[in-house]
Scaffold this active site. Structure first.
Site, PDB file in Angstrom:
ATOM      1  N   ARG A   1      26.045  19.017  50.171  1.00 17.64           N
ATOM      2  CA  ARG A   1      25.814  18.056  51.264  1.00 17.64           C
ATOM      3  C   ARG A   1      24.663  18.489  52.151  1.00 17.64           C
ATOM      4  O   ARG A   1      24.533  19.665  52.483  1.00 17.64           O
ATOM      5  CB  ARG A   1      27.075  17.974  52.141  1.00 17.64           C
ATOM      6  CG  ARG A   1      28.186  17.127  51.560  1.00 17.64           C
ATOM      7  CD  ARG A   1      27.821  15.657  51.513  1.00 17.64           C
ATOM      8  NE  ARG A   1      27.557  15.077  52.821  1.00 17.64           N
ATOM      9  CZ  ARG A   1      28.485  14.546  53.591  1.00 17.64           C
ATOM     10  NH1 ARG A   1      29.748  14.540  53.221  1.00 17.64           N
ATOM     11  NH2 ARG A   1      28.172  14.014  54.762  1.00 17.64           N
TER      12      ARG A   1
ATOM     13  N   TYR B   1      31.590  15.400  41.902  1.00 17.63           N
ATOM     14  CA  TYR B   1      32.067  15.917  43.186  1.00 17.63           C
ATOM     15  C   TYR B   1      33.594  15.865  43.289  1.00 17.63           C
ATOM     16  O   TYR B   1      34.266  16.897  43.355  1.00 17.63           O
ATOM     17  CB  TYR B   1      31.398  15.145  44.330  1.00 17.63           C
ATOM     18  CG  TYR B   1      31.893  15.590  45.688  1.00 17.63           C
ATOM     19  CD1 TYR B   1      31.662  16.896  46.120  1.00 17.63           C
ATOM     20  CD2 TYR B   1      32.601  14.734  46.518  1.00 17.63           C
ATOM     21  CE1 TYR B   1      32.148  17.330  47.346  1.00 17.63           C
ATOM     22  CE2 TYR B   1      33.080  15.163  47.751  1.00 17.63           C
ATOM     23  CZ  TYR B   1      32.852  16.458  48.154  1.00 17.63           C
ATOM     24  OH  TYR B   1      33.336  16.894  49.353  1.00 17.63           O
TER      25      TYR B   1
ATOM     26  N   LYS C   1      45.293  24.732  52.587  1.00 15.87           N
ATOM     27  CA  LYS C   1      45.431  25.128  53.997  1.00 15.87           C
ATOM     28  C   LYS C   1      46.891  25.347  54.403  1.00 15.87           C
ATOM     29  O   LYS C   1      47.162  25.778  55.529  1.00 15.87           O
ATOM     30  CB  LYS C   1      44.803  24.074  54.921  1.00 15.87           C
ATOM     31  CG  LYS C   1      43.328  23.789  54.625  1.00 15.87           C
ATOM     32  CD  LYS C   1      42.409  24.909  55.089  1.00 15.87           C
ATOM     33  CE  LYS C   1      40.944  24.568  54.860  1.00 15.87           C
ATOM     34  NZ  LYS C   1      40.036  25.655  55.217  1.00 15.87           N
TER      35      LYS C   1
ATOM     36  N   LEU D   1      36.935  29.411  59.440  1.00 15.45           N
ATOM     37  CA  LEU D   1      36.138  29.540  60.653  1.00 15.45           C
ATOM     38  C   LEU D   1      36.913  29.128  61.892  1.00 15.45           C
ATOM     39  O   LEU D   1      36.605  29.574  63.001  1.00 15.45           O
ATOM     40  CB  LEU D   1      34.864  28.692  60.532  1.00 15.45           C
ATOM     41  CG  LEU D   1      33.953  29.072  59.357  1.00 15.45           C
ATOM     42  CD1 LEU D   1      32.746  28.138  59.299  1.00 15.45           C
ATOM     43  CD2 LEU D   1      33.478  30.523  59.479  1.00 15.45           C
ATOM     44  N   VAL D   2      37.951  28.285  61.710  1.00 13.08           N
ATOM     45  CA  VAL D   2      38.708  27.796  62.866  1.00 13.08           C
ATOM     46  C   VAL D   2      39.270  28.974  63.672  1.00 13.08           C
ATOM     47  O   VAL D   2      39.180  29.003  64.901  1.00 13.08           O
ATOM     48  CB  VAL D   2      39.845  26.852  62.395  1.00 13.08           C
ATOM     49  CG1 VAL D   2      40.833  26.578  63.503  1.00 13.08           C
ATOM     50  CG2 VAL D   2      39.243  25.548  61.878  1.00 13.08           C
TER      51      VAL D   2
ATOM     52  N   LYS E   1      38.138  31.924  63.962  1.00 11.56           N
ATOM     53  CA  LYS E   1      37.072  32.630  64.676  1.00 11.56           C
ATOM     54  C   LYS E   1      36.636  31.823  65.904  1.00 11.56           C
ATOM     55  O   LYS E   1      36.349  32.385  66.966  1.00 11.56           O
ATOM     56  CB  LYS E   1      35.876  32.867  63.749  1.00 11.56           C
ATOM     57  CG  LYS E   1      36.190  33.825  62.599  1.00 11.56           C
ATOM     58  CD  LYS E   1      34.945  34.192  61.808  1.00 11.56           C
ATOM     59  CE  LYS E   1      35.242  35.346  60.856  1.00 11.56           C
ATOM     60  NZ  LYS E   1      34.067  35.782  60.100  1.00 11.56           N
TER      61      LYS E   1
ATOM     62  N   ASP F   1      14.405  60.311  21.063  1.00  8.52           N
ATOM     63  CA  ASP F   1      15.869  60.270  21.057  1.00  8.52           C
ATOM     64  C   ASP F   1      16.275  59.348  19.903  1.00  8.52           C
ATOM     65  O   ASP F   1      15.459  58.554  19.426  1.00  8.52           O
ATOM     66  CB  ASP F   1      16.335  59.722  22.420  1.00  8.52           C
ATOM     67  CG  ASP F   1      17.794  59.355  22.408  1.00  8.52           C
ATOM     68  OD1 ASP F   1      18.609  60.206  22.012  1.00  8.52           O
ATOM     69  OD2 ASP F   1      18.126  58.207  22.780  1.00  8.52           O
ATOM     70  N   TYR F   2      17.518  59.431  19.448  1.00  3.72           N
ATOM     71  CA  TYR F   2      17.903  58.612  18.284  1.00  3.72           C
ATOM     72  C   TYR F   2      18.654  57.334  18.712  1.00  3.72           C
ATOM     73  O   TYR F   2      18.065  56.263  18.771  1.00  3.72           O
ATOM     74  CB  TYR F   2      18.738  59.455  17.303  1.00  3.72           C
ATOM     75  CG  TYR F   2      18.962  58.725  16.011  1.00  3.72           C
ATOM     76  CD1 TYR F   2      17.956  58.659  15.048  1.00  3.72           C
ATOM     77  CD2 TYR F   2      20.163  58.073  15.764  1.00  3.72           C
ATOM     78  CE1 TYR F   2      18.140  57.943  13.869  1.00  3.72           C
ATOM     79  CE2 TYR F   2      20.359  57.357  14.587  1.00  3.72           C
ATOM     80  CZ  TYR F   2      19.339  57.298  13.642  1.00  3.72           C
ATOM     81  OH  TYR F   2      19.522  56.587  12.494  1.00  3.72           O
ATOM     82  N   ASP F   3      19.966  57.469  19.119  1.00  2.00           N
ATOM     83  CA  ASP F   3      20.770  56.268  19.422  1.00  2.00           C
ATOM     84  C   ASP F   3      20.246  55.545  20.661  1.00  2.00           C
ATOM     85  O   ASP F   3      20.033  56.163  21.699  1.00  2.00           O
ATOM     86  CB  ASP F   3      22.229  56.673  19.665  1.00  2.00           C
ATOM     87  CG  ASP F   3      22.878  57.183  18.406  1.00  2.00           C
ATOM     88  OD1 ASP F   3      23.513  56.394  17.712  1.00  2.00           O
ATOM     89  OD2 ASP F   3      22.703  58.405  18.106  1.00  2.00           O
TER      90      ASP F   3
HETATM   91  C1  GDG Z   1      34.826  26.233  53.555  1.00  2.00           C
HETATM   92  C2  GDG Z   1      35.860  27.253  53.067  1.00  2.00           C
HETATM   93  C3  GDG Z   1      34.974  28.860  54.756  1.00  2.00           C
HETATM   94  C4  GDG Z   1      37.519  20.953  62.034  1.00  2.00           C
HETATM   95  N1  GDG Z   1      37.995  19.889  62.664  1.00  2.00           N
HETATM   96  C5  GDG Z   1      36.998  19.393  63.406  1.00  2.00           C
HETATM   97  C6  GDG Z   1      35.884  20.197  63.207  1.00  2.00           C
HETATM   98  N2  GDG Z   1      36.233  21.150  62.366  1.00  2.00           N
HETATM   99  C7  GDG Z   1      35.345  22.231  61.921  1.00  2.00           C
HETATM  100  C8  GDG Z   1      35.836  23.554  62.410  1.00  2.00           C
HETATM  101  C9  GDG Z   1      35.208  24.516  61.417  1.00  2.00           C
HETATM  102  C10 GDG Z   1      35.106  23.687  60.159  1.00  2.00           C
HETATM  103  O1  GDG Z   1      35.345  22.330  60.512  1.00  2.00           O
HETATM  104  C11 GDG Z   1      36.157  24.067  59.127  1.00  2.00           C
HETATM  105  O2  GDG Z   1      35.772  25.264  58.543  1.00  2.00           O
HETATM  106  P1  GDG Z   1      36.781  26.205  57.762  1.00  2.00           P
HETATM  107  O3  GDG Z   1      36.112  27.488  57.512  1.00  2.00           O
HETATM  108  O4  GDG Z   1      37.998  26.390  58.575  1.00  2.00           O
HETATM  109  O5  GDG Z   1      37.181  25.443  56.433  1.00  2.00           O
HETATM  110  P2  GDG Z   1      36.442  24.618  55.202  1.00  2.00           P
HETATM  111  O6  GDG Z   1      35.960  23.308  55.641  1.00  2.00           O
HETATM  112  O7  GDG Z   1      37.482  24.558  54.128  1.00  2.00           O
HETATM  113  O8  GDG Z   1      35.211  25.497  54.724  1.00  2.00           O
HETATM  114  C12 GDG Z   1      36.228  28.185  54.199  1.00  2.00           C
HETATM  115  C13 GDG Z   1      33.894  27.847  55.071  1.00  2.00           C
HETATM  116  O9  GDG Z   1      33.654  26.994  53.958  1.00  2.00           O
HETATM  117  C14 GDG Z   1      32.590  28.540  55.452  1.00  2.00           C
HETATM  118  O10 GDG Z   1      32.151  29.385  54.453  1.00  2.00           O
HETATM  119  O11 GDG Z   1      35.323  29.536  55.947  1.00  2.00           O
HETATM  120  O12 GDG Z   1      37.134  29.162  53.739  1.00  2.00           O
HETATM  121  O13 GDG Z   1      37.020  26.595  52.558  1.00  2.00           O
HETATM  122  O14 GDG Z   1      33.938  24.896  61.827  1.00  2.00           O
HETATM  123  O15 GDG Z   1      35.434  23.728  63.711  1.00  2.00           O
HETATM  124  N3  GDG Z   1      34.715  19.976  63.837  1.00  2.00           N
HETATM  125  C15 GDG Z   1      34.658  18.931  64.673  1.00  2.00           C
HETATM  126  N4  GDG Z   1      35.699  18.095  64.859  1.00  2.00           N
HETATM  127  C16 GDG Z   1      36.870  18.284  64.265  1.00  2.00           C
HETATM  128  O16 GDG Z   1      37.807  17.510  64.452  1.00  2.00           O
HETATM  129  N5  GDG Z   1      33.527  18.705  65.334  1.00  2.00           N
END
Ligand code: GDG
Length: 723
Positions: free
Chosen positions: A10, A86, A277, A375-376, A378, A497-499
């Protein structure tokens, strides 16, 4: 000027159509932010699918023109391609396999064909803009074949690949009928990175088992090209989330939301709709928590955001229904007039709303069954400006490797999740603050910009290593110089060398006796009176004598234990002691008993444990065990333990090929010297040679030799060209 090309399925833009007009909105994803600083610079470009099917050529042209202004180039996919490539192969075959949901895999050759076709389509789009010094960074599981497709077109290109989802263990990956092609596709890259060390080692193990390629510190030799593999956990744009959590818009939203839901305590859950998830499991755990700890009824609610995703795929539709039913049941059963157990939203929110949720919740419940990173969790940590709060995190998420201060749970253990909720809601504030601070410090440092720069460093590093090795390739110019030197010389010394150098490898070492071509080369070479040819091998003297006694040459056997000069018998170079052999043999026998397929070769002054025919992986594991065992018991015995190609050799430390070769160097004057070898034992020969010698390594491992060739056929060609 050299440019960077980012490629992902994407594009970092959302295109929608209103009244026939296209509306472009930049996407807020972490990747888009992290790479934003790169793809918008100079001539750099991001190539990918714009997110909707656009079939008419005038519309395509319009989108191309508009995206170009934003440094993007679209790859248009037809509705069928979106369905088969996809939704189909990427999300119904690879996604379940890589997340260990193997019962969900769709095995369909037509989907595979669509996957190949679309990867080729991406390759073509890249080739249209690719120039010689460009760097290409490919992202994720939809494009696993792309690195190799590009490599075929541009052998020298600098290609990086990052996988955002887990790489499964070989036991899962091997289920796919197309596993080899997928792996070969990935190995077209120069640098491959994964979120965690586990993903990296799973990948290396599949490479070992399916492609037969081992690795040394994450470096693999693929068709004479060094490929590097590493673990680079992706970070977030820390400042963006911290700033958003402090912004007036977010605070205003928080006030609004609080006014409507009251002062109840909140547990937060945010994911895309995905079976990986663990959403139903989380709901059931919350329900059980309310049952086991009724004192929280009326006081704690779950704020659950599920972002619509892949809802055209069957399993996702089923999941959506399951979640709807569960939420309905739990709310129906437990709700009170002034309290709702679950606030459930099946939609996405703007960043400020998300930040308000991150601020309002005391606990984030992030419990995927599998997640590449996540990432959520974090983002939740970065949004906790007062440093209070608790993260409950699945140990199946890549993020758990970094965030060890969270409460880590196994998402299959509902009891553990329930206890974790109770512990989180009762955790003393001091402890919360200590844990959040520690995680914040780590996330601030290992942020998205750090990740991007580490990736680029890794890719540049391995390209430099490749370049350094490349300069030593025996090209035509050096060959010509070598041939001229040979022709004009009166006395020549040739160490071979051989082998691996004169013959290829065979799993049965008794099958590599000289063939017709080699016999012809050796006869001509040794008949020339100007030549002194020395075969310098690790093999036992009997075999060498049997195979080579017809030629007028001299022999160094067993890596330098035995030497045979013309017209004389074999003799040892120095007085060696072999009393160490019996006790070491006892140890080796123990390893043979435990390792089917292995055997010990007994030489006069060395013992060799061979594991060529042992199950892949087991031989390497036993080697690690054996070498550390041997190092311990040989410490006072003047012995060397050396690892070679599927062998471990124990020998007297006074012996090496270099010492033996020196005997010849001291004995004969010569005006041309050539030494060729392929493994670590030949390094001693190379080091013993004078500066003006031609030293040639077979293979592309680093070496003390000056030049390198690919395999034994190159050495044969070179020798033939001298005659
Ligand atoms: C793949 C891998 C890996 C969610 N709801 C809303 C929103 N989000 C954003 C979050 C976060 C992102 O979406 C989700 O990222 P994740 O990492 O949790 O999960 P995947 O989409 O499965 O991502 C995963 C990632 O790639 C990166 O390498 O971590 O393991 O599966 O950023 O904040 N954002 C907004 N509104 C929402 O309602 N704006």
């Amino acid at each position: 000027m050299a440019k960077t090309i980012i490629v992902s399925n994407r594009l970092p833009v959302k295109i929608s159509q209103e009244d026939g007009k296209f509306i472009y909105k930049p996407s807020e994803g972490g990747l888009a932010t992290g790479l934003g600083s790169i793809y918008k610079e100079g001539d750099n470009v991001w190539i990918g699918w714009p997110g909707l099917a656009i079939n008419k050529s005038d519309q395509q042209q319009e989108v191309i023109t508009n995206l170009k202004k934003e440094s993007m180039k679209p790859v248009f996919l037809t509705t069928t391609e979106i369905e088969d490539f996809y939704e189909g192969f990427s999300n119904e075959t690879l996604w379940p396999n890589f997340h260990y949901f193997n019962q969900y895999i769709v095995y369909d050759d037509d989907l595979w064909k669509a996957y190949q076709k679309v990867n080729k389509k991406f390759a073509k789009a890249i080739q249209e803009v690719l120039e010689p010094d460009d760097t290409i960074w490919i992202h994720d599981y939809q494009l696993l074949l792309l690195p190799q497709l590009l490599r075929e077109h541009a052998p020298k290109a600098s290609i990086g690949f990052f996988l955002h989802i887990p790489f499964p263990s070989y036991e899962s990956f091997r289920l796919l009928p197309w596993r080899r092609e997928l792996l070969e596709g990935m190995l077209g890259a120069d640098f491959l990175a994964f979120h965690t060390y586990d993903d990296m080692r799973h990948f290396l193990s599949s490479v070992n088992r399916l492609a037969g390629l081992g690795n040394s510190n994450g470096q693999i030799n693929v068709d004479n090209r060094k490929v590097m593999v590493d673990a680079l956990p992706m970070g977030i744009d820390y400042d963006k989330y911290a700033e958003s959590a402090a912004s007036p818009e977010t605070l205003a939203r928080e006030v609004r939301y609080r006014t409507s839901i009251g002062d109840q305590r909140l547990i937060l859950s945010i994911d895309r709709l995905d079976y990986s998830k663990g959403i139903p499991q989380r709901l059931r755990a919350f329900e059980r928590f309310l049952g086991e700890y009724p004192e929280y009824v009326g006081k704690v609610s779950l704020l659950m955001v599920v972002v619509p995703s892949r809802d055209q795929v069957g399993k996702y539709k089923e999941l959506k229904e399951e979640v709807d039913l569960l939420v309905g049941r739990i709310n129906g059963h437990h709700s009170r007039l002034n309290w709702t157990p679950i606030h459930y939203f099946y939609r996405s929110f703007p960043l400020n709303a998300l930040s308000a949720f991150y601020r309002m919740a005391e606990v984030a419940l992030v419990t995927p069954m599998r997640d590449g990173m996540n990432l959520v969790c974090k983002e939740f940590i970065a949004s906790r400006l007062d440093k209070k709060g608790v993260l409950i995190l699945s140990e199946m998420a890549g993020a758990s490797k970094e965030l060890s201060d969270a409460i880590l749970i196994n998402p299959n253990d509902m009891g553990e999740m329930v206890t974790a909720l109770k512990n989180a809601l009762t955790m003393p504030v001091k402890k919360q603050m200590a844990q959040i601070s520690s995680m914040q410090n780590s996330l601030k440092h290992y942020n998205i910009h750090h990740w991007v720069s580490m990736f680029m460093k890794g890719l540049n590093y391995i390209k430099k290593v490749q370049k350094d090795l490349e300069t030593e390739i025996l090209d035509n110019q050096i060959s010509d110089r070598l041939i001229t030197g040979y022709k004009s010389a009166e006395k020549r010394m040739i160490f071979l060398d051989y082998d691996g150098t004169l013959v290829g490898f065979d799993s049965d070492p008794t099958k590599t006796k000289p063939d017709k071509e080699l016999i012809d080369i050796l006869s001509k070479l040794t008949k020339d009176k100007k030549n002194q040819v020395v075969i310098i091998s690790g093999r036992g003297r009997d075999t060498l004598e049997e195979w080579l006694s017809d030629f007028d040459l001299e022999i160094i056997a067993e890596h330098g234990v035995w030497i045979k000069e013309k017209g004389k018998e074999f003799r040892t170079l120095i007085n060696l002691n072999d009393s160490w052999k019996d006790p070491i043999m006892e140890v080796l026998k123990g390893y043979v008993d435990r390792t089917p397929g292995s055997f010990v070769e007994v030489k006069d002054y060395s013992l060799v444990w061979h594991y060529r025919k042992v199950e892949t992986g087991l031989g390497e594991a036993r080697t690690r065990e054996l070498t550390s065992h041997l190092k311990y018991i040989t410490v006072d015995k003047n012995l060397k333990v050396l690892e070679g190609n599927k062998v471990v050799e124990i020998k007297n430390s006074e012996i090496d090929k270099g010492r033996a070769a020196t005997v010849w160097l001291n004995k004969y004057e010569s005006d041309f010297i050539l030494a060729c070898g392929d493994d670590w034992t030949d390094e001693d020969t190379f080091k013993a040679m004078p500066d003006d010698a031609f030293t040639i390594k077979v293979g592309n491992m680093s070496s003390a030799a000056k030049y390198r060739v690919t395999d034994h056929t190159d050495i044969r060609k070179l020798l033939a060209s001298l005659l």
